[in-house]
Scaffold this motif. Structure first.
Motif, PDB file in Angstrom:
ATOM      1  N   MET A 173       0.727  -1.152  -0.170  1.00 11.35           N
ATOM      2  CA  MET A 173      -0.037  -0.043  -0.035  1.00 11.35           C
ATOM      3  C   MET A 173       0.997   1.326  -0.048  1.00 11.35           C
ATOM      4  N   SER A 174       0.544   2.173  -0.661  1.00 10.42           N
ATOM      5  CA  SER A 174       1.372   3.462  -0.852  1.00 10.42           C
ATOM      6  C   SER A 174       1.019   4.263   0.370  1.00 10.42           C
ATOM      7  N   ALA A 225      -8.416  -0.231   4.236  1.00  8.85           N
ATOM      8  CA  ALA A 225      -7.045  -1.095   3.934  1.00  8.85           C
ATOM      9  C   ALA A 225      -7.541  -2.682   3.851  1.00  8.85           C
ATOM     10  N   ALA A 226      -6.863  -3.336   2.945  1.00 11.01           N
ATOM     11  CA  ALA A 226      -7.309  -4.626   3.253  1.00 11.01           C
ATOM     12  C   ALA A 226      -6.452  -5.641   4.022  1.00 11.01           C
ATOM     13  N   ALA A 227      -6.498  -6.672   4.572  1.00  6.78           N
ATOM     14  CA  ALA A 227      -5.646  -7.376   5.420  1.00  6.78           C
ATOM     15  C   ALA A 227      -4.461  -7.843   4.727  1.00  6.78           C
ATOM     16  N   GLY A 228      -3.553  -7.959   5.517  1.00  7.96           N
ATOM     17  CA  GLY A 228      -2.113  -8.311   4.905  1.00  7.96           C
ATOM     18  C   GLY A 228      -1.426  -7.146   4.223  1.00  7.96           C
ATOM     19  N   ASP A 229      -2.087  -6.162   4.030  1.00 11.01           N
ATOM     20  CA  ASP A 229      -1.383  -4.951   3.485  1.00 11.01           C
ATOM     21  C   ASP A 229      -0.286  -4.327   4.579  1.00 11.01           C
ATOM     22  N   GLN A 230       0.730  -3.412   3.986  1.00 10.90           N
ATOM     23  CA  GLN A 230       1.414  -2.612   4.985  1.00 10.90           C
ATOM     24  C   GLN A 230       1.267  -1.248   4.820  1.00 10.90           C
ATOM     25  N   GLY A 281      -5.347  -5.240  11.872  1.00  9.25           N
ATOM     26  CA  GLY A 281      -4.733  -6.409  11.017  1.00  9.25           C
ATOM     27  C   GLY A 281      -3.557  -5.965  10.093  1.00  9.25           C
ATOM     28  N   VAL A 282      -3.494  -4.618  10.015  1.00 10.36           N
ATOM     29  CA  VAL A 282      -2.553  -4.238   8.908  1.00 10.36           C
ATOM     30  C   VAL A 282      -1.261  -3.876   9.516  1.00 10.36           C
ATOM     31  N   ASP A 283      -0.351  -4.519   8.845  1.00 13.59           N
ATOM     32  CA  ASP A 283       1.109  -4.049   9.350  1.00 13.59           C
ATOM     33  C   ASP A 283       1.651  -2.797   9.028  1.00 13.59           C
ATOM     34  N   ALA A 284       2.581  -2.345   9.896  1.00 11.36           N
ATOM     35  CA  ALA A 284       2.791  -0.998   9.786  1.00 11.36           C
ATOM     36  C   ALA A 284       4.414  -0.556   9.639  1.00 11.36           C
ATOM     37  N   ARG A 285       4.867   0.242   8.783  1.00 13.58           N
ATOM     38  CA  ARG A 285       6.015   0.749   8.743  1.00 13.58           C
ATOM     39  C   ARG A 285       5.955   2.455   8.965  1.00 13.58           C
ATOM     40  N   VAL A 286       6.641   2.988  10.160  1.00 13.48           N
ATOM     41  CA  VAL A 286       6.739   4.442  10.387  1.00 13.48           C
ATOM     42  C   VAL A 286       8.019   4.885  10.106  1.00 13.48           C
ATOM     43  N   VAL A 287       8.136   5.863   9.350  1.00 10.40           N
ATOM     44  CA  VAL A 287       9.588   6.476   9.143  1.00 10.40           C
ATOM     45  C   VAL A 287       9.914   7.512  10.095  1.00 10.40           C
ATOM     46  N   LEU A 288      10.964   7.447  11.055  1.00  8.26           N
ATOM     47  CA  LEU A 288      11.048   8.459  11.800  1.00  8.26           C
ATOM     48  C   LEU A 288      12.001   9.380  11.418  1.00  8.26           C
ATOM     49  N   PRO A 289      12.074  10.829  12.039  1.00 12.14           N
ATOM     50  CA  PRO A 289      13.062  11.990  11.579  1.00 12.14           C
ATOM     51  C   PRO A 289      14.460  11.296  11.727  1.00 12.14           C
ATOM     52  N   ASP A 290      15.351  12.059  10.908  1.00  7.16           N
ATOM     53  CA  ASP A 290      16.776  11.245  10.726  1.00  7.16           C
ATOM     54  C   ASP A 290      17.450  11.630  12.084  1.00  7.16           C
ATOM     55  N   SER A 291      16.803  12.664  12.806  1.00  5.35           N
ATOM     56  CA  SER A 291      17.665  12.980  13.916  1.00  5.35           C
ATOM     57  C   SER A 291      17.454  12.296  15.389  1.00  5.35           C
TER      58      SER A 291
END
Length: 394
Positions: A1-2, A29-34, A63-73
Motif C-alpha cells: 500500500m502506498s 485497507a485490506a488485511a495483509g497490507d502494509q 490487522g494491517v502491518d505498519a512501517r513508520v519512518v522516523l525523523p533522521d535526528s
C-alpha cells in the motif's frame, strides 16, 4: 500500500510543546497490507539545548502491518511504541532506505480495534535539531532610573520538523540523553557582589547535571507557531515596564572602571529563563549581558556598561615586617575621580587575604563574608576621593 495520511488523535502532554495536526480521513485497507507513514509529531516538548520530545498519534486499520519512518535526528533508543495504550512487545528498526523506520506486525486479537475496527498507535521519542532560547531587550529611560522597558522573546530554531499553525509550549530547561550537560554562562562576580534587595532572590549557582537528567524551570505557552526546517521564529513573551534599581559598583580587585548594574525586579506572572539581554539608551545599542534565572518577584542582574566620567585606580605597596620571617604589611590606596558635573554615588569593594590582621582605614569599611571590604561613597563633581587602608600578615 502506498503512503497515506491518517486522522490524528490528540492527547495531553504536561510540560511539552504541543503540535496539534488537523484531522484527515482514514482510508480503508485490506488485511495483509502494509501501511507506510512518515512520522509527523502532533506534540513536541522543545528544550533549550536543541533536544525535543515528540509524540505522534494515529489510527490504523486492524490487522494491517505498519512501517513508520522516523525523523533522521531521532535518538532511536528512546522510542516508545504503543497500540491502544499497550507497549508493542516486538518491533524492529529498518535503515535500508537511509532514514530510520520502525516496523511491526499487529498480532490478531492483540488489540480490541475499537468500535470502528481501528487501533490507536502512539510513538514517543527524543530527537535533535529543534531548540529555543530566550532573548531580552532592556530600554533605559533618560529621565528615571526606577523603571526600565523590558521585552522578552523566544527564539525558536527549527532544523528538523515541518510545523504549520501549531499550538506551542516551550520548556525552560535542558536535557541530554548521551553526555554531561555543558556548562552555561553564569552570573558575574560583580553582579553577585552588588547584592540583592531580597536575600531569598539570590540565585543558586547551577551545576552540571548527570547524564540524562532534566531540570524544568518553567513552561511557556506561546500559542500557534509555523516554521519549516531551517527557519528561526521569534515569539514575544512580555513587553512592558519593570521596576529597577540602578547601582554603581567598582570592584577594585579586578576592574579599572565603575560598572553600571541594573537590578530588574520581575513583577510579571512568569519567570525569566537565563539568557542574553541587549541594552539600549538614547536610541543607541550600549551592550549586552547575561541575566540569570529570575523568578517571579525576584531580581535579575544586568550590567549596562560603565560610568564614562569617573576614573578609578588602585595602588598597593608591600613591605616586609621587621620581625623577620615571611610576614609583610600592605598599604592600599583606592582613588576615585569624578570628571562629570553631577555627584556620583557608588559602592567600592576590595578584597583582603583571609589571614589579614590589624586593619586600619582612613574611612572605616563594612566587612562582609568573603573577606570583602565595602564603602558607600559620594564623589562630588570635579573632585577626587581617596580611600586608604593597611593591614599586616604575619
Amino acid at each position: 500500500m502506498s503512503h497515506r495520511s491518517f486522522r490524528r488523535v490528540a492527547s495531553s502532554l504536561g510540560a511539552a510543546l504541543l503540535i496539534i495536526a488537523p484531522a484527515a480521513s482514514l482510508p480503508a485497507a485490506a488485511a495483509g497490507d502494509q501501511i507506510s507513514y512518515t512520522s509527523t509529531p502532533d506534540r513536541v516538548a522543545i528544550f533549550m539545548n536543541g533536544i525535543a520530545y515528540a509524540h505522534d498519534s494515529l489510527l490504523l486499520p486492524e490487522g494491517v502491518d505498519a512501517r513508520v519512518v522516523l525523523p533522521d535526528s531521532v535518538f532511536t533508543d528512546t522510542l516508545v511504541l504503543r497500540e491502544d495504550g499497550q507497549r508493542v512487545a516486538r518491533y524492529r528498526l529498518d535503515r535500508s532506505t537511509g532514514s530510520p523506520a520502525v516496523v511491526w506486525q499487529s498480532a490478531p486479537g492483540a488489540t480490541d480495534g475499537g468500535d470502528d475496527g481501528l487501533r490507536e498507535v502512539t510513538l514517543e521519542y527524543l530527537l535533535a535539531g529543534v531548540g529555543w532560547n530566550p532573548t531580552y531587550d532592556m530600554w533605559l529611560a533618560a529621565d528615571t532610573d526606577e523603571t526600565v522597558g523590558f521585552d522578552a522573546f523566544a527564539e525558536i530554531s527549527n532544523g528538523a520538523l515541518s510545523m504549520a499553525d501549531v499550538a506551542t509550549r516551550l520548556v525552560a530547561g535542558r536535557v541530554d540523553p548521551s553526555q554531561m550537560v555543558d556548562a552555561v554562562s553564569q552570573i558575574t562576580a560583580n553582579q553577585y557582589i552588588a547584592g540583592y534587595e531580597d536575600p531569598l532572590a539570590v540565585p543558586v549557582t547551577p551545576v552540571a547535571a548527570p547524564t540524562g537528567s532534566m531540570d524544568i524551570q518553567h513552561v511557556y505557552d506561546v500559542g500557534t507557531v509555523s516554521a519549516e526546517p531551517g527557519d528561526t521564529v521569534f515569539v514575544g513573551l512580555f513587553d512592558g515596564s519593570l521596576p529597577a534599581r540602578r547601582l554603581h559598583l567598582w570592584n577594585a580587585q579586578t576592574d579599572d572602571q565603575v560598572s553600571v548594574i541594573y537590578k530588574v525586579r520581575n513583577d510579571t506572572d512568569m519567570p525569566f529563563a537565563e539568557g542574553i539581554v541587549r541594552s539600549y539608551q538614547d536610541d543607541l545599542f550600549i551592550g549586552s549581558d547575561f541575566i540569570e534565572l529570575t523568578p517571579v518577584g525576584g531580581e535579575g542582574s544586568i550590567t549596562a556598561g560603565y560610568l564614562p566620567d569617573v576614573r578609578v585606580s588602585r595602588a598597593e605597596s608591600r613591605a616586609a615586617l621587621s620581625t623577620g620571617g615571611f610576614g609583610y604589611q600592605d598599604e592600599v590606596e583606592l582613588t576615585i575621580t569624578n570628571l562629570g558635573t553631577d555627584p556620583v554615588e557608588l559602592e567600592v569593594v576590595d578584597q583582603i587575604p583571609p589571614e589579614a590582621q590589624a586593619l586600619e582605614a582612613t574611612v572605616e569599611p563594612e566587612r562582609t563574608p568573603g573577606n570583602l571590604l565595602r564603602w558607600q561613597v559620594t564623589v562630588e563633581p570635579s573632585s577626587t576621593l581617596v580611600l586608604g587602608y593597611d593591614y599586616k600578615v604575619e
